[in-house]
Scaffold this active site. Structure first.
Site, PDB file in Angstrom:
ATOM      1  N   CYS A  37       0.833  -1.209   0.000  1.00  0.00           N
ATOM      2  CA  CYS A  37       0.000   0.000   0.000  1.00  0.00           C
ATOM      3  C   CYS A  37       0.865   1.256   0.000  1.00  0.00           C
ATOM      4  CB  CYS A  37      -0.915   0.025   1.212  1.00  0.00           C
ATOM      5  SG  CYS A  37      -1.991  -1.403   1.318  1.00  0.00           S
ATOM      6  N   ASP A  39       2.678   2.342   2.529  1.00  0.00           N
ATOM      7  CA  ASP A  39       2.896   2.910   3.874  1.00  0.00           C
ATOM      8  C   ASP A  39       3.038   1.800   4.894  1.00  0.00           C
ATOM      9  OD1 ASP A  39       1.870   5.859   3.485  1.00  0.00           O
ATOM     10  OD2 ASP A  39       0.231   4.608   2.755  1.00  0.00           O
ATOM     11  N   CYS A  64       5.245   8.186   2.338  1.00  0.00           N
ATOM     12  CA  CYS A  64       5.460   9.518   1.770  1.00  0.00           C
ATOM     13  C   CYS A  64       5.732  10.521   2.886  1.00  0.00           C
ATOM     14  CB  CYS A  64       4.235   9.931   0.959  1.00  0.00           C
ATOM     15  SG  CYS A  64       2.777  10.130   1.978  1.00  0.00           S
ATOM     16  N   CYS A 107      -2.933   8.856   5.700  1.00  0.00           N
ATOM     17  CA  CYS A 107      -1.697   8.870   6.501  1.00  0.00           C
ATOM     18  C   CYS A 107      -2.023   9.136   7.964  1.00  0.00           C
ATOM     19  CB  CYS A 107      -0.742   9.964   5.996  1.00  0.00           C
ATOM     20  SG  CYS A 107      -0.182   9.717   4.312  1.00  0.00           S
TER      21      CYS A 107
END
Lengths: 135, 405
Positions: A37, A39, A64, A107
């Site tokens: 994914c 992350d 990210c 996130c």
């Protein structure tokens, strides 16, 4: 896409990068996300056995800039909090603090999940251990 | 010293060459006529400019100027070629063959045709992103009207065996279209030698302006006919109505002319720079994997996956370098590049990819700067990567049960 100054600031000076010994009875480790994914967050808390408060926190994140900033911020926010208070941290507060755009909301969700996972790991550990903090 | 950030994203677009701009300027000012105005000098002088540009553009692919249709860019050229053939030849058949790694400007028109009753075969690629001519031969049926395979891939730079595919299409009597957006001006392209019937190109990938492109449409053996998408004044042999973008066309002509003259020296220079970049990175970093073919690739393209580091996060760390990533962390779908996935690359390596696109204006000093910056940023991010930590502890990441969100 342009990043907010707060995201950039956390990305360039991430707080509390590192690891605790995951076998330490006072350490809770949460690993959430998946490499496919894009992350993965590892967030660890260390609880003071006398006060029951989170005295330190560390993270490592694959992701990210917004994912790195969200986890960096999460470690800052959980420090000094009780487990209950840390469980009250909401992803929306992270979104607001870092001014995350809609595509980066996941996130913040991940950071909230990481806090919860770390706390659950610690509580599971203590429930299974013969001698626990408060016994 | 050089300007920061270093521009190394020449597969996205290129800077307009000053020589191109210079050629264009008079067509904004004194030579402003409509090239379709046949009755006065203003029209004649712009028509002359367009005629020259058409020769220049034709010449870079060894075509005749009568076979060049100017469009707004490669997306329009691809749409016109694919939809135009499907509509014109629908009595002959309804099957189209393309590839999994094509640009969206080929895939999406094909998908639209599929909704309208066509059948499309998207051929899979090997681990280098290559299609074999045999795959094309095997996929052709008596209903096949068009094969559309790109000359070179925009993400991984892989160059397909166009000449061999062209020969198969010719033998089977199927039209062959190639999206040569990335290839024209970078590697030799020859529509006669390669058996190409339709070829899409754009100016801004070869140091020309944005908003102008061309479609090569073969005029004999066979004479290709297209159903036009834009109706109007019947410009461009009726295939693309609309007043010609004279400034853009003149710029595209000059851009093609420069590329044609400098192709060999330029591709040699770019190959050297790319090898320097690749070696510089891979001698200083472990687990940096090349995506695409090691040799059958565009000279300026380098695509690398930096394991344990996410691409978008990495781009943030190299803010003095302008590149692209196959990570799609910005997209709502969280899906990484479909091109990298088509190579059989795991999603995690697709998320870790960076595309470096070297071009005419890059220098050796810039390459050295980029090497250092990338190595520094990758090391920094690996230090804070839980995946790298697990890797160092000897944990096989494939055996971990991830709590996907």
């Amino acid at each position: 896409m342009a990043y907010s100054t707060k995201v950039l600031e956390h990305y360039n000076n991430p707080r509390n990068v590192g690891s605790f010994d995951k076998d330490d009875p006072m350490v809770g480790t949460g690993i959430v996300g998946a490499p496919e994914c894009g992350d993965v967050m590892k967030l660890q808390i260390k609880v003071n056995p006398l006060t029951g408060l989170i005295e330190d926190a560390k993270f490592k994140t694959f992701g990210c800039g917004s994912a790195i900033a969200s986890s960096s911020l999460a470690t800052e926010w959980v420090k000094g909090k009780s487990l209950d208070a840390a469980l009250g941290i909401r992803n929306t507060e992270i979104v607001e603090e870092l001014a995350l755009p809609p595509v980066k909301v996941h996130c913040s969700v991940l950071a909230e999940d990481a806090i919860k996972a770390a706390i659950k790991n610690l509580q599971d550990k203590q429930a299974n251990a013969p001698q626990t903090v408060n016994s | 010293m050089f300007k920061l950030p270093v521009y190394m994203d020449n597969n996205s677009t290129t800077r307009t060459d000053p020589r191109v701009l210079e050629a264009m300027i008079p067509y904004f000012t004194e030579k402003f006529g409509n090239s379709a105005s046949r009755n006065h000098a203003y029209g004649w002088e712009t028509e002359e400019g367009v005629d020259l540009a058409r020769e220049q553009v034709a010449s870079i692919i060894n075509a005749s100027s009568k076979e060049i249709i100017f469009t707004s860019g490669a997306t329009e050229s691809n749409n016109l070629a694919i939809k135009g053939v499907a509509a014109m030849y629908k009595k002959k058949g309804n099957h189209i063959i393309s590839a999994a790694t094509e640009h969206k400007a080929v895939i999406d028109p094909c998908m639209r045709l599929e909704r309208d009753g066509c059948k499309v075969t998207f051929l899979p690629v090997d681990k280098y992103g290559l299609i074999s001519p045999q795959q094309v031969a095997d996929a052709i049926t008596d209903k096949t009207i068009l094969v559309s395979i790109m000359a070179a891939n925009n993400e991984i730079g892989t160059i397909h065996p166009i000449k061999e595919i062209g020969a198969i299409c010719k033998a089977k009597g199927v039209l062959f279209h190639t999206d040569a957006t990335q290839a024209v001006g970078k590697i030799p392209m020859d529509v006669e030698d390669m058996g190409i019937d339709l070829l899409s190109m754009t100016a801004h990938k070869m140091y020309g302006p944005k908003g102008i492109g061309a479609l090569y449409v073969r005029r004999k053996d066979p004479r290709v006919r297209l159903d036009a998408m834009l109706d109007g004044g019947g410009h461009e042999r009726g295939m693309r109505s609309g007043t010609l973008n004279v400034t853009g066309i003149v710029g595209m002509g000059m851009a093609a002319e420069i590329c044609r003259k400098e192709l060999h020296s330029e591709s040699e220079r770019l190959l050297k720079l790319r090898n320097r970049l690749h070696e510089g990175i891979s001698t200083k970093l472990e687990d940096a994997y090349l995506n695409g073919h090691p040799t059958h690739r565009l000279p300026g393209n380098l695509n690398i996956s930096f394991a344990f580091v996410e691409g978008e996060g990495l781009m943030m760390g190299i803010k003095d370098v302008a590149v692209s990533s196959g990570s799609a962390c910005t997209s709502a779908s969280l899906e990484p590049s479909y091109v990298l996935k088509a190579l059989g690359l795991g999603d995690e390596l697709a998320h870790s990819s960076i595309r470096f696109g070297l071009g005419r204006f890059n220098t050796e000093e810039e390459v050295d700067f980029v090497i250092n910056d990338v190595v520094r940023a990758v090391n920094h991010l690996r230090d804070m990567s839980p995946l790298y930590e697990m890797h160092r502890q000897g944990i096989d990441l494939k055996t971990v049960q991830w709590a996907a969100h």
